[in-house]
Motif scaffolding. Structure first.
Motif, short mmCIF file in Angstrom:
data_model
loop_
_atom_site.label_atom_id
_atom_site.label_comp_id
_atom_site.label_asym_id
_atom_site.label_seq_id
_atom_site.Cartn_x
_atom_site.Cartn_y
_atom_site.Cartn_z
N ILE A 116 0.84 -1.20 0.00
CA ILE A 116 0.00 0.00 0.00
C ILE A 116 0.87 1.24 0.00
O ILE A 116 0.63 2.21 -0.73
CB ILE A 116 -0.95 0.00 1.21
CG1 ILE A 116 -1.94 -1.18 1.12
CG2 ILE A 116 -1.72 1.32 1.29
CD1 ILE A 116 -2.79 -1.37 2.36
N ARG A 117 1.92 1.22 0.84
CA ARG A 117 2.83 2.36 0.91
C ARG A 117 3.49 2.64 -0.44
O ARG A 117 3.59 3.79 -0.88
CB ARG A 117 3.89 2.09 1.98
CG ARG A 117 4.99 3.12 2.05
CD ARG A 117 4.54 4.43 2.65
NE ARG A 117 4.40 4.35 4.08
CZ ARG A 117 4.01 5.36 4.86
NH1 ARG A 117 3.71 6.51 4.30
NH2 ARG A 117 3.89 5.23 6.16
N ARG A 118 3.94 1.58 -1.13
CA ARG A 118 4.57 1.73 -2.44
C ARG A 118 3.61 2.37 -3.43
O ARG A 118 3.96 3.30 -4.16
CB ARG A 118 5.03 0.38 -2.99
CG ARG A 118 6.38 -0.10 -2.48
CD ARG A 118 6.67 -1.50 -2.99
NE ARG A 118 6.64 -1.57 -4.43
CZ ARG A 118 6.59 -2.72 -5.12
NH1 ARG A 118 6.54 -3.89 -4.46
NH2 ARG A 118 6.58 -2.72 -6.43
N THR A 160 -9.52 13.93 9.24
CA THR A 160 -8.68 15.12 9.20
C THR A 160 -7.38 14.98 10.00
O THR A 160 -6.33 15.44 9.54
CB THR A 160 -9.48 16.34 9.71
OG1 THR A 160 -10.66 16.47 8.90
CG2 THR A 160 -8.66 17.61 9.60
N PRO A 161 -7.40 14.34 11.19
CA PRO A 161 -6.13 14.24 11.94
C PRO A 161 -5.01 13.53 11.19
O PRO A 161 -3.84 13.72 11.49
CB PRO A 161 -6.53 13.46 13.20
CG PRO A 161 -8.00 13.72 13.36
CD PRO A 161 -8.52 13.81 11.96
N TRP A 162 -5.37 12.70 10.20
CA TRP A 162 -4.36 11.94 9.46
C TRP A 162 -4.22 12.40 8.01
O TRP A 162 -3.62 11.73 7.20
CB TRP A 162 -4.72 10.45 9.47
CG TRP A 162 -4.86 9.91 10.86
CD1 TRP A 162 -3.87 9.50 11.70
CD2 TRP A 162 -6.09 9.75 11.59
NE1 TRP A 162 -4.39 9.10 12.91
CE2 TRP A 162 -5.76 9.24 12.87
CE3 TRP A 162 -7.44 9.99 11.31
CZ2 TRP A 162 -6.71 8.96 13.84
CZ3 TRP A 162 -8.39 9.72 12.28
CH2 TRP A 162 -8.02 9.21 13.53
N VAL A 163 -4.79 13.57 7.69
CA VAL A 163 -4.86 13.99 6.29
C VAL A 163 -3.46 14.19 5.69
O VAL A 163 -3.28 14.07 4.47
CB VAL A 163 -5.70 15.28 6.15
CG1 VAL A 163 -4.95 16.49 6.70
CG2 VAL A 163 -6.11 15.51 4.71
N HIS A 164 -2.46 14.47 6.50
CA HIS A 164 -1.11 14.67 5.97
C HIS A 164 -0.43 13.36 5.60
O HIS A 164 0.61 13.37 4.95
CB HIS A 164 -0.24 15.43 6.98
CG HIS A 164 -0.61 16.88 7.10
ND1 HIS A 164 -0.12 17.84 6.25
CD2 HIS A 164 -1.45 17.52 7.96
CE1 HIS A 164 -0.64 19.02 6.59
NE2 HIS A 164 -1.44 18.85 7.62
N ASP A 165 -1.00 12.23 6.02
CA ASP A 165 -0.39 10.93 5.74
C ASP A 165 -1.42 10.03 5.07
O ASP A 165 -2.22 9.37 5.75
CB ASP A 165 0.10 10.29 7.05
CG ASP A 165 0.95 9.04 6.79
OD1 ASP A 165 0.85 8.46 5.68
OD2 ASP A 165 1.69 8.63 7.69
N PRO A 166 -1.47 10.00 3.74
CA PRO A 166 -2.49 9.20 3.05
C PRO A 166 -2.41 7.72 3.37
O PRO A 166 -3.42 7.02 3.35
CB PRO A 166 -2.20 9.46 1.56
CG PRO A 166 -0.80 9.96 1.51
CD PRO A 166 -0.57 10.68 2.81
N PHE A 167 -1.22 7.22 3.67
CA PHE A 167 -1.07 5.81 4.03
C PHE A 167 -1.85 5.50 5.30
O PHE A 167 -2.66 4.56 5.33
CB PHE A 167 0.42 5.49 4.22
CG PHE A 167 0.69 4.12 4.78
CD1 PHE A 167 0.50 2.99 4.00
CD2 PHE A 167 1.14 3.96 6.08
CE1 PHE A 167 0.75 1.72 4.52
CE2 PHE A 167 1.38 2.71 6.60
CZ PHE A 167 1.19 1.59 5.82
#
Length: 466
Positions: free
Chosen positions: A232-234, A352-359
Protein backbone atom coordinates in the motif's frame (compact mmCIF):
# COMPACT_ATOMS: atom_id res chain seq x y z
CA UNK A 1 1.24 -13.10 -61.86
CA UNK A 2 4.09 -14.11 -59.53
CA UNK A 3 3.66 -10.80 -57.71
CA UNK A 4 -0.10 -11.38 -57.31
CA UNK A 5 0.54 -14.90 -56.02
CA UNK A 6 2.97 -13.50 -53.46
CA UNK A 7 0.39 -11.01 -52.25
CA UNK A 8 -2.18 -13.75 -51.81
CA UNK A 9 0.35 -15.84 -49.88
CA UNK A 10 1.05 -12.94 -47.51
CA UNK A 11 -2.68 -12.33 -47.00
CA UNK A 12 -3.18 -16.01 -46.20
CA UNK A 13 -0.35 -15.94 -43.64
CA UNK A 14 -1.85 -12.90 -41.95
CA UNK A 15 -5.25 -14.58 -41.79
CA UNK A 16 -3.70 -17.69 -40.25
CA UNK A 17 -2.29 -15.59 -37.40
CA UNK A 18 -5.63 -13.95 -36.69
CA UNK A 19 -7.59 -17.20 -36.97
CA UNK A 20 -5.21 -18.73 -34.41
CA UNK A 21 -5.74 -15.71 -32.12
CA UNK A 22 -9.54 -16.05 -32.29
CA UNK A 23 -9.38 -19.80 -31.79
CA UNK A 24 -7.19 -19.42 -28.71
CA UNK A 25 -9.40 -16.71 -27.22
CA UNK A 26 -12.73 -18.48 -27.68
CA UNK A 27 -11.82 -22.17 -27.53
CA UNK A 28 -9.59 -23.67 -24.85
CA UNK A 29 -8.86 -26.68 -27.05
CA UNK A 30 -5.72 -26.26 -29.14
CA UNK A 31 -6.29 -26.40 -32.91
CA UNK A 32 -3.40 -28.52 -34.18
CA UNK A 33 -3.72 -27.41 -37.80
CA UNK A 34 -3.71 -23.72 -36.88
CA UNK A 35 -0.76 -24.20 -34.54
CA UNK A 36 1.35 -25.93 -37.15
CA UNK A 37 0.39 -23.39 -39.81
CA UNK A 38 1.21 -20.49 -37.46
CA UNK A 39 4.58 -22.03 -36.62
CA UNK A 40 5.38 -22.25 -40.32
CA UNK A 41 4.41 -18.59 -40.76
CA UNK A 42 6.57 -17.17 -37.94
CA UNK A 43 9.56 -19.25 -39.01
CA UNK A 44 9.08 -18.19 -42.62
CA UNK A 45 9.10 -14.47 -41.73
CA UNK A 46 12.07 -14.79 -39.38
CA UNK A 47 10.31 -14.42 -36.02
CA UNK A 48 11.12 -16.70 -33.03
CA UNK A 49 8.87 -19.69 -32.43
CA UNK A 50 8.66 -18.62 -28.75
CA UNK A 51 6.25 -15.94 -29.92
CA UNK A 52 3.61 -18.69 -30.15
CA UNK A 53 4.25 -20.08 -26.66
CA UNK A 54 1.18 -19.10 -24.57
CA UNK A 55 3.23 -19.50 -21.38
CA UNK A 56 5.93 -17.07 -22.50
CA UNK A 57 5.47 -13.45 -21.44
CA UNK A 58 6.28 -10.63 -23.80
CA UNK A 59 9.08 -9.72 -21.40
CA UNK A 60 10.69 -13.13 -21.81
CA UNK A 61 10.43 -12.92 -25.61
CA UNK A 62 12.02 -9.45 -25.63
CA UNK A 63 14.78 -10.53 -23.25
CA UNK A 64 15.80 -13.29 -25.65
CA UNK A 65 15.25 -11.16 -28.73
CA UNK A 66 15.92 -7.50 -27.75
CA UNK A 67 15.47 -6.34 -31.34
CA UNK A 68 11.71 -6.99 -31.00
CA UNK A 69 11.22 -4.40 -28.24
CA UNK A 70 10.99 -1.54 -30.73
CA UNK A 71 8.45 -3.50 -32.81
CA UNK A 72 6.00 -3.68 -29.90
CA UNK A 73 6.19 0.06 -29.21
CA UNK A 74 3.23 1.78 -30.92
CA UNK A 75 2.44 -1.50 -32.69
CA UNK A 76 -1.30 -0.72 -32.96
CA UNK A 77 -0.97 2.99 -33.66
CA UNK A 78 -1.21 3.73 -37.40
CA UNK A 79 1.58 5.90 -38.75
CA UNK A 80 -0.78 7.98 -40.90
CA UNK A 81 -4.07 7.97 -42.70
CA UNK A 82 -3.87 5.79 -45.78
CA UNK A 83 -5.50 7.54 -48.72
CA UNK A 84 -5.64 6.85 -52.39
CA UNK A 85 -2.14 8.25 -52.85
CA UNK A 86 -0.57 5.91 -50.32
CA UNK A 87 2.16 3.70 -51.64
CA UNK A 88 1.84 -0.04 -52.23
CA UNK A 89 1.03 -2.15 -49.21
CA UNK A 90 3.90 -3.91 -47.50
CA UNK A 91 2.15 -7.24 -47.05
CA UNK A 92 5.21 -8.89 -45.54
CA UNK A 93 5.26 -6.21 -42.82
CA UNK A 94 1.54 -6.78 -42.23
CA UNK A 95 2.16 -10.48 -41.57
CA UNK A 96 4.92 -9.62 -39.09
CA UNK A 97 2.67 -7.10 -37.39
CA UNK A 98 -0.17 -9.63 -37.19
CA UNK A 99 2.11 -12.11 -35.40
CA UNK A 100 3.19 -9.51 -32.84
CA UNK A 101 -0.34 -8.17 -32.32
CA UNK A 102 -1.61 -11.71 -31.79
CA UNK A 103 1.02 -12.33 -29.13
CA UNK A 104 0.29 -9.29 -27.02
CA UNK A 105 -3.52 -9.62 -27.31
CA UNK A 106 -3.50 -13.31 -26.49
CA UNK A 107 -1.27 -12.85 -23.43
CA UNK A 108 -3.57 -10.14 -22.03
CA UNK A 109 -7.04 -11.43 -22.87
CA UNK A 110 -6.48 -15.17 -22.43
CA UNK A 111 -6.09 -15.37 -18.66
CA UNK A 112 -5.19 -18.51 -16.68
CA UNK A 113 -8.12 -20.45 -15.16
CA UNK A 114 -8.47 -21.28 -11.46
CA UNK A 115 -6.37 -19.90 -8.65
CA UNK A 116 -3.90 -17.22 -9.72
CA UNK A 117 -0.37 -17.08 -8.31
CA UNK A 118 1.60 -13.92 -7.57
CA UNK A 119 3.88 -14.76 -10.47
CA UNK A 120 0.97 -15.10 -12.88
CA UNK A 121 -0.49 -11.77 -11.76
CA UNK A 122 2.88 -10.06 -12.14
CA UNK A 123 3.33 -11.56 -15.61
CA UNK A 124 -0.13 -10.43 -16.69
CA UNK A 125 0.52 -6.90 -15.44
CA UNK A 126 3.75 -6.82 -17.43
CA UNK A 127 1.98 -8.06 -20.57
CA UNK A 128 -0.79 -5.48 -20.06
CA UNK A 129 1.95 -2.86 -19.96
CA UNK A 130 3.19 -4.07 -23.36
CA UNK A 131 -0.36 -3.80 -24.74
CA UNK A 132 -0.55 -0.23 -23.47
CA UNK A 133 2.77 0.51 -25.17
CA UNK A 134 1.43 -1.02 -28.39
CA UNK A 135 -1.56 1.35 -28.18
CA UNK A 136 0.74 4.35 -27.84
CA UNK A 137 0.28 4.79 -24.07
CA UNK A 138 2.55 4.51 -21.06
CA UNK A 139 2.49 1.24 -19.04
CA UNK A 140 -0.27 1.49 -16.43
CA UNK A 141 -1.91 4.46 -18.14
CA UNK A 142 -5.06 2.75 -19.42
CA UNK A 143 -5.58 0.70 -16.25
CA UNK A 144 -5.58 3.80 -14.07
CA UNK A 145 -2.19 3.15 -12.74
CA UNK A 146 0.68 5.40 -11.90
CA UNK A 147 0.90 7.14 -15.24
CA UNK A 148 -2.11 9.23 -14.38
CA UNK A 149 -4.79 8.52 -16.88
CA UNK A 150 -5.99 7.95 -20.38
CA UNK A 151 -4.71 10.33 -22.96
CA UNK A 152 -6.41 11.12 -26.19
CA UNK A 153 -6.83 8.11 -28.39
CA UNK A 154 -4.53 7.99 -31.38
CA UNK A 155 -6.33 8.81 -34.59
CA UNK A 156 -6.38 7.00 -37.86
CA UNK A 157 -8.03 4.01 -39.42
CA UNK A 158 -6.67 0.75 -40.63
CA UNK A 159 -7.33 0.34 -44.33
CA UNK A 160 -9.32 -2.56 -45.67
CA UNK A 161 -7.56 -5.89 -45.17
CA UNK A 162 -4.85 -4.43 -42.94
CA UNK A 163 -4.13 -5.18 -39.30
CA UNK A 164 -7.11 -3.98 -37.21
CA UNK A 165 -6.54 -0.51 -35.78
CA UNK A 166 -7.71 -0.51 -32.16
CA UNK A 167 -6.92 3.16 -31.53
CA UNK A 168 -10.59 4.18 -31.57
CA UNK A 169 -11.25 1.64 -28.82
CA UNK A 170 -8.49 2.94 -26.51
CA UNK A 171 -10.83 4.79 -24.09
CA UNK A 172 -12.88 1.60 -23.64
CA UNK A 173 -9.95 -0.78 -23.34
CA UNK A 174 -8.69 0.78 -20.09
CA UNK A 175 -11.70 -0.16 -17.93
CA UNK A 176 -11.72 -3.66 -19.43
CA UNK A 177 -8.06 -4.16 -18.54
CA UNK A 178 -8.85 -2.95 -15.03
CA UNK A 179 -11.72 -5.44 -14.82
CA UNK A 180 -9.51 -8.34 -15.92
CA UNK A 181 -6.83 -7.33 -13.43
CA UNK A 182 -9.40 -7.11 -10.63
CA UNK A 183 -10.66 -10.60 -11.51
CA UNK A 184 -7.15 -12.02 -11.35
CA UNK A 185 -6.53 -10.42 -7.97
CA UNK A 186 -9.77 -11.86 -6.59
CA UNK A 187 -8.70 -15.35 -7.69
CA UNK A 188 -5.43 -15.09 -5.81
CA UNK A 189 -4.97 -16.71 -2.45
CA UNK A 190 -3.83 -13.32 -1.32
CA UNK A 191 -3.37 -14.11 2.35
CA UNK A 192 -1.09 -17.04 1.55
CA UNK A 193 0.91 -14.93 -0.88
CA UNK A 194 1.31 -12.10 1.64
CA UNK A 195 2.48 -14.51 4.34
CA UNK A 196 5.40 -15.52 2.10
CA UNK A 197 7.85 -12.57 1.71
CA UNK A 198 9.31 -14.07 -1.48
CA UNK A 199 5.89 -14.34 -3.15
CA UNK A 200 4.76 -10.95 -1.82
CA UNK A 201 7.84 -9.36 -3.38
CA UNK A 202 6.59 -10.52 -6.81
CA UNK A 203 3.39 -8.49 -6.51
CA UNK A 204 3.15 -5.28 -8.51
CA UNK A 205 0.98 -2.68 -6.73
CA UNK A 206 -2.14 -1.76 -8.69
CA UNK A 207 -5.50 -0.20 -7.88
CA UNK A 208 -7.17 -3.64 -7.95
CA UNK A 209 -4.59 -5.10 -5.57
CA UNK A 210 -4.79 -2.13 -3.20
CA UNK A 211 -8.57 -2.48 -3.13
CA UNK A 212 -8.28 -6.13 -2.06
CA UNK A 213 -5.66 -5.29 0.57
CA UNK A 214 -7.80 -2.52 2.04
CA UNK A 215 -10.84 -4.79 2.16
CA UNK A 216 -8.94 -7.63 3.80
CA UNK A 217 -6.58 -5.68 6.08
CA UNK A 218 -8.54 -6.50 9.27
CA UNK A 219 -8.01 -10.22 8.61
CA UNK A 220 -4.24 -9.93 8.24
CA UNK A 221 -1.58 -10.05 10.92
CA UNK A 222 2.15 -10.50 11.37
CA UNK A 223 4.21 -10.91 8.21
CA UNK A 224 1.12 -10.81 5.95
CA UNK A 225 -0.01 -7.47 7.40
CA UNK A 226 3.51 -6.01 7.15
CA UNK A 227 3.76 -7.04 3.48
CA UNK A 228 0.28 -5.63 2.78
CA UNK A 229 1.24 -2.30 4.34
CA UNK A 230 4.46 -2.21 2.32
CA UNK A 231 2.52 -2.70 -0.92
CA UNK A 232 0.00 0.00 0.00
CA UNK A 233 2.83 2.36 0.91
CA UNK A 234 4.57 1.73 -2.44
CA UNK A 235 1.39 2.39 -4.40
CA UNK A 236 0.55 5.53 -2.40
CA UNK A 237 4.04 6.95 -2.94
CA UNK A 238 3.93 6.25 -6.69
CA UNK A 239 0.50 7.85 -7.18
CA UNK A 240 1.43 10.77 -4.92
CA UNK A 241 4.46 11.51 -7.07
CA UNK A 242 2.25 11.79 -10.18
CA UNK A 243 -0.45 13.89 -8.48
CA UNK A 244 2.09 16.18 -6.80
CA UNK A 245 3.54 16.98 -10.22
CA UNK A 246 0.07 17.90 -11.49
CA UNK A 247 -0.62 20.13 -8.48
CA UNK A 248 2.73 21.90 -8.71
CA UNK A 249 2.42 22.70 -12.42
CA UNK A 250 0.67 25.97 -11.58
CA UNK A 251 1.84 28.40 -8.94
CA UNK A 252 -0.04 29.12 -5.73
CA UNK A 253 -1.20 32.69 -5.19
CA UNK A 254 -0.90 35.84 -7.33
CA UNK A 255 2.21 38.00 -7.06
CA UNK A 256 1.92 40.52 -4.23
CA UNK A 257 3.50 43.72 -5.59
CA UNK A 258 2.81 45.59 -2.36
CA UNK A 259 5.71 43.65 -0.82
CA UNK A 260 9.13 44.93 -1.97
CA UNK A 261 11.14 42.31 -3.83
CA UNK A 262 13.82 40.56 -1.84
CA UNK A 263 17.20 41.90 -2.99
CA UNK A 264 19.08 38.66 -3.46
CA UNK A 265 20.95 37.43 -6.52
CA UNK A 266 18.44 34.70 -7.41
CA UNK A 267 15.72 37.37 -7.73
CA UNK A 268 17.80 39.68 -9.96
CA UNK A 269 15.87 40.59 -13.12
CA UNK A 270 18.85 40.80 -15.49
CA UNK A 271 16.89 41.68 -18.64
CA UNK A 272 15.02 44.54 -16.96
CA UNK A 273 18.20 45.82 -15.31
CA UNK A 274 19.99 46.04 -18.67
CA UNK A 275 16.98 47.65 -20.37
CA UNK A 276 16.56 50.33 -17.68
CA UNK A 277 20.27 51.20 -17.71
CA UNK A 278 20.77 51.44 -21.48
CA UNK A 279 21.04 55.25 -21.19
CA UNK A 280 24.30 54.65 -19.32
CA UNK A 281 25.94 52.90 -22.25
CA UNK A 282 29.37 54.30 -23.12
CA UNK A 283 30.14 53.81 -26.85
CA UNK A 284 33.76 54.89 -26.38
CA UNK A 285 34.44 52.38 -23.62
CA UNK A 286 31.88 49.86 -24.88
CA UNK A 287 30.65 49.47 -21.33
CA UNK A 288 27.27 49.61 -19.64
CA UNK A 289 27.34 51.43 -16.30
CA UNK A 290 24.64 50.13 -14.01
CA UNK A 291 23.46 52.53 -11.35
CA UNK A 292 20.25 50.68 -10.44
CA UNK A 293 19.41 47.01 -10.04
CA UNK A 294 15.93 45.57 -10.56
CA UNK A 295 14.60 42.47 -8.82
CA UNK A 296 11.67 40.14 -9.47
CA UNK A 297 8.72 40.04 -7.10
CA UNK A 298 8.40 36.59 -5.59
CA UNK A 299 6.07 37.19 -2.66
CA UNK A 300 2.57 35.90 -3.35
CA UNK A 301 -0.78 36.78 -1.93
CA UNK A 302 -2.10 33.85 0.04
CA UNK A 303 -5.48 33.90 1.72
CA UNK A 304 -6.21 31.12 4.19
CA UNK A 305 -8.60 28.75 2.42
CA UNK A 306 -10.55 25.82 3.83
CA UNK A 307 -10.87 22.73 1.66
CA UNK A 308 -13.37 20.11 2.81
CA UNK A 309 -13.16 16.82 0.90
CA UNK A 310 -16.02 14.35 1.40
CA UNK A 311 -15.48 10.93 -0.14
CA UNK A 312 -17.95 8.09 -0.60
CA UNK A 313 -16.03 4.99 0.52
CA UNK A 314 -18.64 2.47 -0.62
CA UNK A 315 -17.48 -0.41 -2.82
CA UNK A 316 -18.01 1.40 -6.12
CA UNK A 317 -15.77 4.33 -5.19
CA UNK A 318 -12.49 2.66 -4.20
CA UNK A 319 -10.46 4.35 -6.95
CA UNK A 320 -11.78 7.75 -5.90
CA UNK A 321 -11.10 7.04 -2.23
CA UNK A 322 -7.45 6.24 -2.89
CA UNK A 323 -6.86 9.15 -5.28
CA UNK A 324 -8.66 11.75 -3.14
CA UNK A 325 -6.95 10.69 0.05
CA UNK A 326 -3.59 11.23 -1.61
CA UNK A 327 -4.74 14.47 -3.28
CA UNK A 328 -6.02 15.86 0.03
CA UNK A 329 -2.64 15.21 1.66
CA UNK A 330 -0.86 17.10 -1.14
CA UNK A 331 -3.12 20.15 -0.80
CA UNK A 332 -2.73 19.95 2.98
CA UNK A 333 0.98 20.51 2.42
CA UNK A 334 0.41 23.81 0.59
CA UNK A 335 0.84 27.04 2.58
CA UNK A 336 -2.27 28.38 4.30
CA UNK A 337 -4.64 25.71 2.99
CA UNK A 338 -6.73 24.14 5.75
CA UNK A 339 -7.76 20.67 4.53
CA UNK A 340 -10.42 18.46 6.12
CA UNK A 341 -11.20 14.92 4.94
CA UNK A 342 -14.39 12.96 5.61
CA UNK A 343 -15.14 9.42 4.42
CA UNK A 344 -18.56 7.84 4.60
CA UNK A 345 -20.79 4.91 3.71
CA UNK A 346 -23.71 4.46 6.15
CA UNK A 347 -21.45 6.01 8.80
CA UNK A 348 -19.09 8.96 8.55
CA UNK A 349 -15.49 9.16 9.70
CA UNK A 350 -13.51 12.38 10.15
CA UNK A 351 -10.03 11.57 8.85
CA UNK A 352 -8.68 15.12 9.20
CA UNK A 353 -6.13 14.24 11.94
CA UNK A 354 -4.36 11.94 9.46
CA UNK A 355 -4.86 13.99 6.29
CA UNK A 356 -1.11 14.67 5.97
CA UNK A 357 -0.39 10.93 5.74
CA UNK A 358 -2.49 9.20 3.05
CA UNK A 359 -1.07 5.81 4.03
CA UNK A 360 -2.38 6.07 7.58
CA UNK A 361 -5.64 7.53 6.29
CA UNK A 362 -6.29 4.60 3.96
CA UNK A 363 -5.61 2.10 6.74
CA UNK A 364 -8.46 3.71 8.68
CA UNK A 365 -10.99 3.43 5.86
CA UNK A 366 -13.65 0.77 5.80
CA UNK A 367 -14.48 0.05 2.16
CA UNK A 368 -17.87 -1.27 1.18
CA UNK A 369 -21.34 -1.01 2.66
CA UNK A 370 -24.26 1.20 1.73
CA UNK A 371 -24.39 4.94 1.16
CA UNK A 372 -25.92 7.65 3.35
CA UNK A 373 -24.54 11.08 2.58
CA UNK A 374 -26.57 12.77 5.33
CA UNK A 375 -24.21 11.38 7.98
CA UNK A 376 -21.25 12.95 6.16
CA UNK A 377 -23.14 16.22 5.79
CA UNK A 378 -23.61 16.32 9.57
CA UNK A 379 -19.80 16.36 9.92
CA UNK A 380 -19.13 18.71 6.99
CA UNK A 381 -21.57 21.55 7.70
CA UNK A 382 -20.08 22.65 11.06
CA UNK A 383 -16.67 22.99 9.35
CA UNK A 384 -17.94 25.77 7.07
CA UNK A 385 -17.05 28.78 9.23
CA UNK A 386 -16.43 31.30 6.41
CA UNK A 387 -18.43 30.22 3.34
CA UNK A 388 -16.75 32.67 0.94
CA UNK A 389 -13.42 31.18 1.90
CA UNK A 390 -14.46 27.50 1.69
CA UNK A 391 -14.64 24.89 -1.02
CA UNK A 392 -16.49 21.62 -0.49
CA UNK A 393 -15.57 18.75 -2.82
CA UNK A 394 -18.08 15.90 -2.65
CA UNK A 395 -16.97 12.70 -4.42
CA UNK A 396 -19.66 10.06 -4.95
CA UNK A 397 -21.78 8.28 -7.51
CA UNK A 398 -24.69 9.89 -5.62
CA UNK A 399 -26.81 6.74 -5.47
CA UNK A 400 -28.34 7.75 -2.16
CA UNK A 401 -31.47 6.60 -0.36
CA UNK A 402 -32.16 10.03 1.19
CA UNK A 403 -31.96 12.00 -2.02
CA UNK A 404 -34.10 15.07 -1.28
CA UNK A 405 -32.70 15.93 2.19
CA UNK A 406 -29.10 15.45 1.02
CA UNK A 407 -29.50 17.58 -2.10
CA UNK A 408 -31.19 20.35 -0.14
CA UNK A 409 -28.21 20.40 2.26
CA UNK A 410 -25.82 20.62 -0.68
CA UNK A 411 -27.89 23.40 -2.25
CA UNK A 412 -27.77 25.28 1.06
CA UNK A 413 -23.95 25.11 1.01
CA UNK A 414 -23.97 26.54 -2.53
CA UNK A 415 -26.39 29.35 -1.55
CA UNK A 416 -24.24 30.26 1.46
CA UNK A 417 -21.44 31.41 -0.87
CA UNK A 418 -19.15 28.41 -0.42
CA UNK A 419 -17.89 26.78 -3.60
CA UNK A 420 -19.50 23.37 -3.93
CA UNK A 421 -17.92 20.91 -6.38
CA UNK A 422 -19.78 17.61 -6.92
CA UNK A 423 -17.48 14.99 -8.42
CA UNK A 424 -18.61 11.73 -9.98
CA UNK A 425 -15.14 10.30 -10.49
CA UNK A 426 -11.53 11.11 -9.74
CA UNK A 427 -10.21 7.88 -11.12
CA UNK A 428 -7.40 7.66 -13.63
CA UNK A 429 -9.71 6.17 -16.24
CA UNK A 430 -12.46 8.74 -15.65
CA UNK A 431 -15.10 6.00 -15.77
CA UNK A 432 -18.09 6.88 -13.57
CA UNK A 433 -21.77 6.18 -13.19
CA UNK A 434 -23.62 9.09 -11.58
CA UNK A 435 -27.22 9.08 -10.38
CA UNK A 436 -29.14 10.94 -13.15
CA UNK A 437 -31.47 12.53 -10.55
CA UNK A 438 -28.55 14.28 -8.85
CA UNK A 439 -26.79 15.03 -12.12
CA UNK A 440 -29.76 17.03 -13.46
CA UNK A 441 -30.29 18.97 -10.24
CA UNK A 442 -26.62 19.86 -9.92
CA UNK A 443 -26.69 21.09 -13.51
CA UNK A 444 -29.78 23.24 -12.87
CA UNK A 445 -28.11 24.65 -9.75
CA UNK A 446 -25.07 25.74 -11.73
CA UNK A 447 -22.70 23.23 -10.14
CA UNK A 448 -22.50 20.47 -12.78
CA UNK A 449 -20.96 17.15 -11.76
CA UNK A 450 -17.26 17.07 -12.50
CA UNK A 451 -16.48 13.68 -13.96
CA UNK A 452 -13.46 12.37 -15.76
CA UNK A 453 -9.74 12.54 -15.25
CA UNK A 454 -8.36 13.60 -11.88
CA UNK A 455 -6.55 16.49 -13.62
CA UNK A 456 -9.96 18.21 -13.91
CA UNK A 457 -10.36 18.25 -10.14
CA UNK A 458 -6.78 19.44 -9.64
CA UNK A 459 -7.47 22.34 -12.04
CA UNK A 460 -10.71 23.31 -10.28
CA UNK A 461 -9.07 23.33 -6.86
CA UNK A 462 -6.02 25.25 -8.06
CA UNK A 463 -8.29 27.88 -9.61
CA UNK A 464 -10.07 28.42 -6.30
CA UNK A 465 -7.03 28.26 -4.06
CA UNK A 466 -4.80 30.60 -6.11
Amino acid sequence: MPEAAGQVAHDNRRQVMYWRLLARLFDHEEQASLESASLAVVEDIGLPAKLLDPQASVDSVVQRHPELAADFEGLMVPAAEEGEDAGPRDRAAEVRRAALVSKVLLNVFHTPPGTVTAGQLSRWQSDAGWLERALGCEPGELRGGRAGGTGAAPTGTGGGGRTPDLSRLVPGIGPELGSIEAGLVKRMRLREVLADPQLAAQLTPSMSLIEQLLRDKDNLSGVALANAKALIRRFVDEVAEVLRTQVEKSTVGALDRSVPPKRVFRNLDLDRTIWKNLTNWSPEEERLYVDRLFYRHTARRTTPQRLIVVVDQSGSMVDSMVNCTILASIFAGLPKVDVHLIAYDTQALDLTPWVHDPFETLLRTNLGGGTDGTVAMALAQPKIAEPRNTVVVWISDFYEWQTEPLFESMAAIHRSGAKFIPVGSVSSSGRASVNPWFRERFKDQGTPVLSGHIRKLVHELKTFLT
